[in-house]
Design a protein around this motif. Structure first.
Motif, PDB file in Angstrom:
ATOM      1  N   THR A  67       0.806  -1.223   0.000  1.00 37.55           N
ATOM      2  CA  THR A  67       0.000   0.000   0.000  1.00 37.55           C
ATOM      3  C   THR A  67       0.839   1.272   0.000  1.00 37.55           C
ATOM      4  O   THR A  67       0.295   2.376  -0.005  1.00 37.55           O
ATOM      5  CB  THR A  67      -0.934   0.031   1.222  1.00 37.55           C
ATOM      6  OG1 THR A  67      -0.153  -0.077   2.421  1.00 37.55           O
ATOM      7  CG2 THR A  67      -1.936  -1.109   1.164  1.00 37.55           C
ATOM      8  N   LEU A 131      -6.751  -6.505   7.690  1.00 38.23           N
ATOM      9  CA  LEU A 131      -7.830  -5.559   7.389  1.00 38.23           C
ATOM     10  C   LEU A 131      -8.174  -4.720   8.615  1.00 38.23           C
ATOM     11  O   LEU A 131      -8.361  -3.498   8.514  1.00 38.23           O
ATOM     12  CB  LEU A 131      -9.069  -6.308   6.903  1.00 38.23           C
ATOM     13  CG  LEU A 131     -10.266  -5.427   6.526  1.00 38.23           C
ATOM     14  CD1 LEU A 131      -9.913  -4.511   5.364  1.00 38.23           C
ATOM     15  CD2 LEU A 131     -11.481  -6.282   6.194  1.00 38.23           C
ATOM     16  N   PHE A 134      -5.440  -2.123   9.085  1.00 40.93           N
ATOM     17  CA  PHE A 134      -5.593  -1.020   8.142  1.00 40.93           C
ATOM     18  C   PHE A 134      -6.742  -0.099   8.547  1.00 40.93           C
ATOM     19  O   PHE A 134      -6.620   1.121   8.519  1.00 40.93           O
ATOM     20  CB  PHE A 134      -5.850  -1.562   6.727  1.00 40.93           C
ATOM     21  CG  PHE A 134      -4.616  -1.991   5.993  1.00 40.93           C
ATOM     22  CD1 PHE A 134      -3.477  -1.206   5.990  1.00 40.93           C
ATOM     23  CD2 PHE A 134      -4.597  -3.179   5.283  1.00 40.93           C
ATOM     24  CE1 PHE A 134      -2.334  -1.587   5.305  1.00 40.93           C
ATOM     25  CE2 PHE A 134      -3.467  -3.580   4.597  1.00 40.93           C
ATOM     26  CZ  PHE A 134      -2.334  -2.786   4.613  1.00 40.93           C
ATOM     27  N   ALA A 135      -7.863  -0.690   8.914  1.00 41.86           N
ATOM     28  CA  ALA A 135      -9.063   0.095   9.201  1.00 41.86           C
ATOM     29  C   ALA A 135      -8.957   0.881  10.495  1.00 41.86           C
ATOM     30  O   ALA A 135      -9.283   2.076  10.541  1.00 41.86           O
ATOM     31  CB  ALA A 135     -10.282  -0.818   9.240  1.00 41.86           C
ATOM     32  N   HIS A 139      -6.322   3.858   8.951  1.00 43.03           N
ATOM     33  CA  HIS A 139      -7.321   4.723   8.323  1.00 43.03           C
ATOM     34  C   HIS A 139      -8.056   5.600   9.339  1.00 43.03           C
ATOM     35  O   HIS A 139      -8.023   6.817   9.252  1.00 43.03           O
ATOM     36  CB  HIS A 139      -8.335   3.873   7.552  1.00 43.03           C
ATOM     37  CG  HIS A 139      -9.326   4.676   6.780  1.00 43.03           C
ATOM     38  ND1 HIS A 139      -8.996   5.338   5.610  1.00 43.03           N
ATOM     39  CD2 HIS A 139     -10.640   4.950   7.000  1.00 43.03           C
ATOM     40  CE1 HIS A 139     -10.050   5.971   5.143  1.00 43.03           C
ATOM     41  NE2 HIS A 139     -11.067   5.750   5.967  1.00 43.03           N
ATOM     42  N   ALA A 200      -5.859  -8.210   1.767  1.00 42.77           N
ATOM     43  CA  ALA A 200      -6.316  -7.111   2.631  1.00 42.77           C
ATOM     44  C   ALA A 200      -5.774  -5.777   2.133  1.00 42.77           C
ATOM     45  O   ALA A 200      -6.482  -4.759   2.160  1.00 42.77           O
ATOM     46  CB  ALA A 200      -5.871  -7.356   4.074  1.00 42.77           C
ATOM     47  N   ALA A 201      -4.522  -5.757   1.668  1.00 40.30           N
ATOM     48  CA  ALA A 201      -3.924  -4.521   1.156  1.00 40.30           C
ATOM     49  C   ALA A 201      -4.647  -4.047  -0.096  1.00 40.30           C
ATOM     50  O   ALA A 201      -4.922  -2.852  -0.260  1.00 40.30           O
ATOM     51  CB  ALA A 201      -2.445  -4.748   0.858  1.00 40.30           C
ATOM     52  N   TYR A 204      -7.951  -2.665   0.908  1.00 34.75           N
ATOM     53  CA  TYR A 204      -7.767  -1.341   1.506  1.00 34.75           C
ATOM     54  C   TYR A 204      -7.575  -0.273   0.432  1.00 34.75           C
ATOM     55  O   TYR A 204      -8.177   0.806   0.501  1.00 34.75           O
ATOM     56  CB  TYR A 204      -6.559  -1.377   2.443  1.00 34.75           C
ATOM     57  CG  TYR A 204      -6.139  -0.018   2.962  1.00 34.75           C
ATOM     58  CD1 TYR A 204      -6.894   0.641   3.927  1.00 34.75           C
ATOM     59  CD2 TYR A 204      -4.983   0.596   2.483  1.00 34.75           C
ATOM     60  CE1 TYR A 204      -6.509   1.890   4.407  1.00 34.75           C
ATOM     61  CE2 TYR A 204      -4.594   1.851   2.954  1.00 34.75           C
ATOM     62  CZ  TYR A 204      -5.359   2.482   3.903  1.00 34.75           C
ATOM     63  OH  TYR A 204      -4.988   3.717   4.367  1.00 34.75           O
ATOM     64  N   THR A 205      -6.739  -0.550  -0.551  1.00 32.57           N
ATOM     65  CA  THR A 205      -6.486   0.445  -1.598  1.00 32.57           C
ATOM     66  C   THR A 205      -7.731   0.718  -2.434  1.00 32.57           C
ATOM     67  O   THR A 205      -7.931   1.838  -2.913  1.00 32.57           O
ATOM     68  CB  THR A 205      -5.345  -0.013  -2.518  1.00 32.57           C
ATOM     69  OG1 THR A 205      -5.676  -1.277  -3.114  1.00 32.57           O
ATOM     70  CG2 THR A 205      -4.042  -0.165  -1.748  1.00 32.57           C
ATOM     71  N   TYR A 208     -10.811   1.953   1.084  1.00 33.37           N
ATOM     72  CA  TYR A 208     -10.498   3.062   1.959  1.00 33.37           C
ATOM     73  C   TYR A 208      -9.733   4.179   1.251  1.00 33.37           C
ATOM     74  O   TYR A 208     -10.074   5.356   1.394  1.00 33.37           O
ATOM     75  CB  TYR A 208      -9.686   2.569   3.166  1.00 33.37           C
ATOM     76  CG  TYR A 208     -10.490   1.729   4.126  1.00 33.37           C
ATOM     77  CD1 TYR A 208     -11.299   2.317   5.086  1.00 33.37           C
ATOM     78  CD2 TYR A 208     -10.445   0.345   4.071  1.00 33.37           C
ATOM     79  CE1 TYR A 208     -12.045   1.549   5.975  1.00 33.37           C
ATOM     80  CE2 TYR A 208     -11.187  -0.438   4.948  1.00 33.37           C
ATOM     81  CZ  TYR A 208     -11.984   0.173   5.889  1.00 33.37           C
ATOM     82  OH  TYR A 208     -12.720  -0.581   6.757  1.00 33.37           O
TER      83      TYR A 208
END
Length: 229
Positions: A67, A131, A134-135, A139, A200-201, A204-205, A208
């Motif tokens: 990411t 995930l 990241f969240a 984020h 998950a990456a 995310y991209t 999010y």
């Protein structure tokens, strides 16, 4: 250097607490084992996560690399520190309890399950973990991110521990394998977490980071002190 030391300490705590709990409970208390792993990560994020971002997992660092949240050079330093931290903890546990205890604490595919099933479990469980990282931490930057991440590890171990040991972390497996000599289906614990983290990456991209770009394009409300929503 502070970041590398933090990563070393984080993985050291994870391996020491995780393998130690498995030995003390003789592997018969899944809840205790899950809590030991989850608490180790949550508490180390609170203690030293500010210095490195609290990856404590080569798969997490891999996801951050995909990411663009870390460059390749520092990522390599993180990986080395993570593996050394795990190795030091496994060596200390071998001195305290013996190498057999470390071998028993090395994740392995459970009885009645196949290697492909173990692989799928590691992919799915690592996807959940990365995930949530990241969240909550990257984020939303939630104050409770450390505990959300720790609870995800607890959930994953309770859900998938019987299938694959729910390692979700190559460093958690490599260090005990080296010290304890248990290499059964070892490849699963590299492929599974890295694939899960990559998925998950990508998620995310596409979700999010796209939302962030869309919010950046919103017009400014000149009647307000903040951007319109």
């Amino acid at each position: 250097m502070k970041a590398f030391i933090a990563e070393f300490i984080g993985v050291f705590a994870l391996v020491f607490a995780g393998v130690g709990a498995i030995h003390v409970t003789e592997g018969g208390e899944l809840t205790a084992v899950a809590l030991a792993h989850g608490l180790a990560i949550a508490l180390m994020i609170l203690a030293v996560g500010h210095a490195s971002g609290g990856h404590f997992n080569p798969a997490v660092t891999f996801g951050m690399l995909i990411t663009g949240n870390i460059k390749l050079g520092p990522a390599i330093g993180y990986w080395v520190s993570q593996f050394l931290g795990g190795l030091a903890a496994a060596a200390l546990l071998a001195g305290l309890y013996g190498s057999e205890a470390v071998a028993k604490g090395t994740p392995a595919v459970g009885l009645g399950f196949s290697a492909p099933q173990g692989l799928v479990a590691e992919i799915v469980l690592t996807f959940f973990l990365v995930l949530v990282i990241f969240a909550t931490a990257l984020h939303h930057k939630l104050p409770v991110a450390a505990f959300a991440i720790g609870l995800t590890i607890v959930m994953d171990i309770m859900a998938g521990g019987a299938i694959s040991g729910a390692a979700m972390n190559p460093a958690r497996v490599l260090a005990p394998a080296i010290i304890g000599g248990s290499w059964a289906d070892h490849w699963i614990y590299w492929v599974g977490p890295l694939v899960g983290a990559a998925i998950a990456a990508i998620f995310y991209t596409q979700i999010y980071m796209v939302d962030e770009k869309e919010e950046a394009k919103l017009p400014v409300d000149l009647t307000s002190d903040r951007p319109s929503s």
